[in-house]
Design an enzyme around this catalytic site. Structure first.
Site: not given
Lengths: 369, 285
Positions: B245, B207
Site C-alpha cells: 500500500h 497496519e
C-alpha cells in the site's frame, strides 16, 4: 519517484528559484576539469537518492583542481547506505551568512499540503522537531484554494527573519509550493536555503514526485527512466520467502513467520487479480534467489482466483531448476478448482494461514544448515 | 449496520467499464440496491436491467439515488468524485492509484459538502443483511453483530472468513482504504458503530504507516464504550520501505506497529497477536 539533487535543482531553477551554479562529473578527470573551469574552492557532492548524505561523508571540499581530482576519486568509490555513488555535483563553495529550512509535503492526517519552515537551516527537520520545535513554522494549504504570495510572506515573517528578507524569502516559499503543486510532489524541499551576498540561494534540493501522478509528468519520467512494477517487492534478510495477495495479508504472513520463530526473506505482494503469469513470475523471482530455503505462498482470493494461482504455481515449479520447499495456503474465490489442480499435481496445500506459516518455519528448521 | 443500510440507493460510476460491469453484476447477485449506472454518452441504455444515465444530475431527475460507487480509472476519478460529492450523501471510491494531490482536493471538497467518502483504494462496504457497495467476495461474510473496520482488503477477508467460520456474523464491514490520504478515518466509523444498535462489538484492523491507529486509540479512550478488538499488520516490516500500500510505510519514528499496539492497549482495546486471536477475543467478551 525521487530526483537527484542536480535534477531537482534544474527544475527549481526553471521555476525561478536561484541555485548554486554547478556541473556533474562522472570521473575524477571530469571533476578536475570542472574545478579548473569554475575556479576553486569547490564543493563536491555525491549524487544519491538516500538521505543522510552529509553524515555519511558524501560532501567534500577542494581548494585546487588536484585536490578535486583526488576527492572525486574517493567519492566515486563510495557507497552511502548501500547506494553506490555514480556521479557527483561540483559547485562553487558558497560564502554562507545564514541558513534556512523550507519544505512542502503531504500531511496525511489533515489531508492537506503542509509547509514547514525554520530559521534554523542545515539540520534535519526530525532533529529540529526534537531540539527546537518552537523554531518550526507550520502552515496548511487548502487544496481547493490558490496559495497567494502574501500568505508566503506571512510565513516568512513568522520565521523571525529580518524584515528586509521577508519579500525575497516569501517569494521562494511561494515558488517552492508552486513546484510542489505543479509536479504533484510528495515532498519539495530546500535545506539549506542559504543567504549570501548574492541573496537567497538553494544550496540543496530535494524533490520526490508521487508515483501515482507520473502519468501526468511523462516529460520528467523519461529523464529519470522510471519503471512501473508488476508487484510490490521488498527484499528482507531472512530465508523464508513470503508471497501474498494484498498488502495487509502479505504483511500478516511475514508477521506469522516471525511469530513462529522464522525470518522472512521477502515481502512480495502480487496485488489484486494476479494472473497465472504474474504468479509464475513472482515465484521465479524467489526461486532464483539463493538464500531462500522455503517459500510461503499465502493466497485468500478476492479478485485473485485460486485456480489461476494453482496453475501459476505448477508452471513455475515445472520450469524451475532448483528444487525448493513450498508451503501453499490457498482459499477464496474458485478455491475448489484451485485446490483440485494442486491435488492432481501432488502439491500439498493448507487452508489456514497460521498453520501454513507454522509449517513453513518447521520445514525451514528441519533443513540441515 | 452503518452507512450502507435499507435506505441506501446506489449508482455505479463507470458501470460499462471492465471492473464496473463485473462488480455491478456481483453486487446485483448479492441483492444490493443498485438503482442506476452513469457513463457519459451511454444514457438511455441499460446494464442487466439497471438504467444508465449520462450524468448524476440526470440520474437524480429520474431516481431517488443517494450513494455512489466509483470504478472510474485513476486519471478521471477526481472528476467523477466531485460530481458525486456535489449530488449525493455517500461515495465509495474503489479506484486504485489516484494521485494523492487529487485525493487531497476530493477530501477537501467532501468536507465542505459534509459528504462521507470511503476510500480510495478500498474493497468498499458490505452490510451482509442488505448488500454491498464493493468488490469483496461475499461468501466469507455472514449476518451478525460485529462491526469490522480495516485499512486492508485481503486482511479484512481473512478476518471476516475466520469470524464467519466461528459462527460470528457481521453488521457492517468497511475497508477505509490503503492510500495515504483517505476520505474517512477510523474515528468517524468507530462512532457510527458506537451509535448503531445492531453492532455489539468492533474489530479494527490496522497496519504500519501514518498515525491513524494512534489517533483511533485516543478516540476510543474518550468516546467508545463498546468492546474493541484490534489487529495491526506489519510488526516485522522494515523502516523506509513502502509495503504494498502507498500508505504502508514507516517514516522515521512514525508508523511503527509497536507504537500502534501500545496506544490501543492503553486505550483498553484487546490487541490480537494473530488474526485467529480476534475470534477468541470476540468470543470471550
Amino acid at each position: 519517484m525521487k530526483f537527484f539533487e542536480h535534477d531537482a535543482k534544474k527544475l527549481f531553477k526553471r521555476n525561478g528559484i536561484s541555485i548554486l551554479e554547478g556541473h556533474v562529473a562522472y570521473s575524477p578527470e571530469e571533476a578536475m576539469e570542472i574545478a579548473t573551469d569554475m575556479g576553486c574552492p569547490v564543493a563536491l557532492k555525491s549524487q544519491v537518492l538516500v538521505g543522510g548524505r552529509g553524515k555519511g561523508g558524501g560532501i567534500k571540499f577542494a581548494d585546487d583542481p588536484d585536490e578535486a581530482f583526488e576527492v572525486a576519486g574517493k567519492l566515486l568509490d563510495m557507497e552511502i547506505k548501500g547506494e553506490k555513488v555514480k556521479h557527483i555535483l561540483i559547485e562553487e563553495k558558497a560564502n554562507i551568512q545564514e541558513e534556512f529550512f523550507l519544505t512542502v509535503s503531504i500531511d496525511r492526517s489533515s489531508k492537506k499540503p503542509i509547509i514547514m519552515v525554520s530559521i534554523e537551516g542545515g539540520v534535519e527537520i526530525e532533529q529540529l522537531a526534537i531540539t527546537n520545535p518552537e523554531k518550526i513554522v507550520k502552515y496548511h494549504i487548502n487544496p481547493l484554494e490558490e496559495f497567494l504570495p502574501y500568505e508566503a510572506r506571512e510565513i516568512a515573517r513568522k520565521m523571525g527573519v529580518d524584515s528586509s528578507l521577508i519579500s525575497s524569502l516569501g517569494g521562494i516559499i511561494w515558488k517552492l509550493y508552486n513546484v510542489f503543486d505543479k509536479y504533484d510532489a510528495q515532498v519539495a524541499e530546500i535545506n539549506p536555503l542559504i543567504l549570501t551576498e548574492d541573496g537567497l540561494i538553494a544550496a540543496d534540493a530535494k524533490l520526490e514526485i508521487e508515483n501515482d501522478s507520473l502519468f501526468r509528468h511523462k516529460d520528467l519520467t523519461e529523464v529519470n527512466s522510471f519503471k512501473t512494477k508488476e508487484f510490490a517487492f521488498v527484499k528482507l534478510d531472512g530465508d523464508i520467502a513470503v508471497i501474498g495477495n494484498g498488502a495487509g495479508l502479505t504483511l500478516t504472513g511475514m508477521d506469522m513467520i516471525k511469530l513462529n520463530g522464522g525470518n522472512p526473506a521477502t515481502f512480495l505482494d502480487i496485488g489484486g487479480g494476479a494472473s497465472e503469469n504474474t504468479i509464475k513470475k513472482a515465484l521465479n523471482l524467489v526461486l532464483n534467489h539463493a538464500p531462500i530455503k522455503v517459500v510461503f505462498l499465502n493466497v485468500l482470493g478476492g479478485i485473485t482466483r485460486a485456480d489461476d494461482v494453482a496453475k501459476g504455481v505448477i508452471r513455475a515449479l515445472d520450469s524451475s531448476k532448483r528444487k525448493i520447499n513450498i508451503v501453499i495456503r490457498l482459499t477464496g474465490i474458485n478455491e475448489e478448482e484451485g485446490q483440485k489442480i494442486l491435488e492432481e499435481a501432488g502439491i500439498p496445500f493448507e487452508i489456514s494461514m497460521e498453520k501454513a506459516a507454522k509449517k513453513a518455519v518447521e520445514i525451514r528448521n528441519s533443513l540441515v544448515e | 449496520m452503518i452507512l450502507l443500510n435499507e435506505d441506501t440507493k446506489c449508482l455505479v460510476q463507470g458501470i460499462t467499464g471492465k471492473q464496473g460491469s463485473f462488480h455491478t453484476e456481483q453486487m446485483l447477485q448479492y441483492d444490493s440496491n443498485i438503482v442506476a449506472g452513469v457513463t457519459p454518452g451511454k444514457g438511455g441504455q441499460d446494464f442487466q436491467g439497471v438504467p444508465i444515465f449520462d450524468s448524476i444530475e440526470a440520474t437524480k431527475e429520474n431516481t431517488n439515488v443517494n450513494a455512489s460507487i466509483i470504478f472510474v480509472p485513476a486519471p478521471f476519478a477526481k472528476d467523477a468524485a466531485f460530481e458525486s460529492i456535489k449530488h449525493l450523501d455517500l461515495v465509495v471510491i474503489i479506484t486504485e492509484h489516484i494521485p494523492v494531490h487529487d485525493s487531497m482536493e476530493i477530501m477537501a471538497y467532501a468536507k465542505d459538502k459534509d459528504v462521507t467518502v470511503i476510500g480510495p483504494n478500498t474493497p468498499g462496504i458490505i452490510s451482509p443483511k442488505v448488500g454491498k457497495m464493493g468488490i469483496m467476495p461475499t461468501h466469507i461474510f455472514s449476518e451478525g453483530n460485529v462491526g469490522v473496520i480495516s485499512r486492508s482488503g485481503t486482511l479484512t477477508y481473512e478476518v471476516a472468513s475466520q469470524l464467519t467460520r466461528a459462527g460470528i456474523g457481521q453488521s457492517t464491514c468497511i475497508g477505509i482504504g490503503g492510500d495515504p490520504v483517505i476520505g474517512t478515518d477510523f474515528p468517524k466509523i468507530l462512532q457510527k458503530f458506537e451509535d448503531d444498535p445492531g453492532t455489539d462489538q468492533i474489530v479494527m484492523i490496522g497496519e504500519i504507516g501514518g498515525n491513524a491507529e494512534e489517533k483511533a486509540a485516543d478516540y476510543i479512550n474518550a468516546n467508545i464504550s463498546k468492546p474493541v478488538v484490534s489487529y495491526i499488520a506489519g510488526l516485522t516490516a522494515p523502516p523506509g520501505k513502502r509495503m504494498g500500500h502507498a500508505g504502508a510505510i514507516i517514516e522515521g519514528n512514525v508508523g511503527i506497529a509497536e507504537s500502534k499496539m501500545k496506544a490501543l492497549e492503553k486505550a483498553g482495546v484487546n490487541v490480537a497477536k494473530k488474526p485467529s486471536d480476534i475470534v477468541e477475543l470476540i468470543k470471550n467478551i
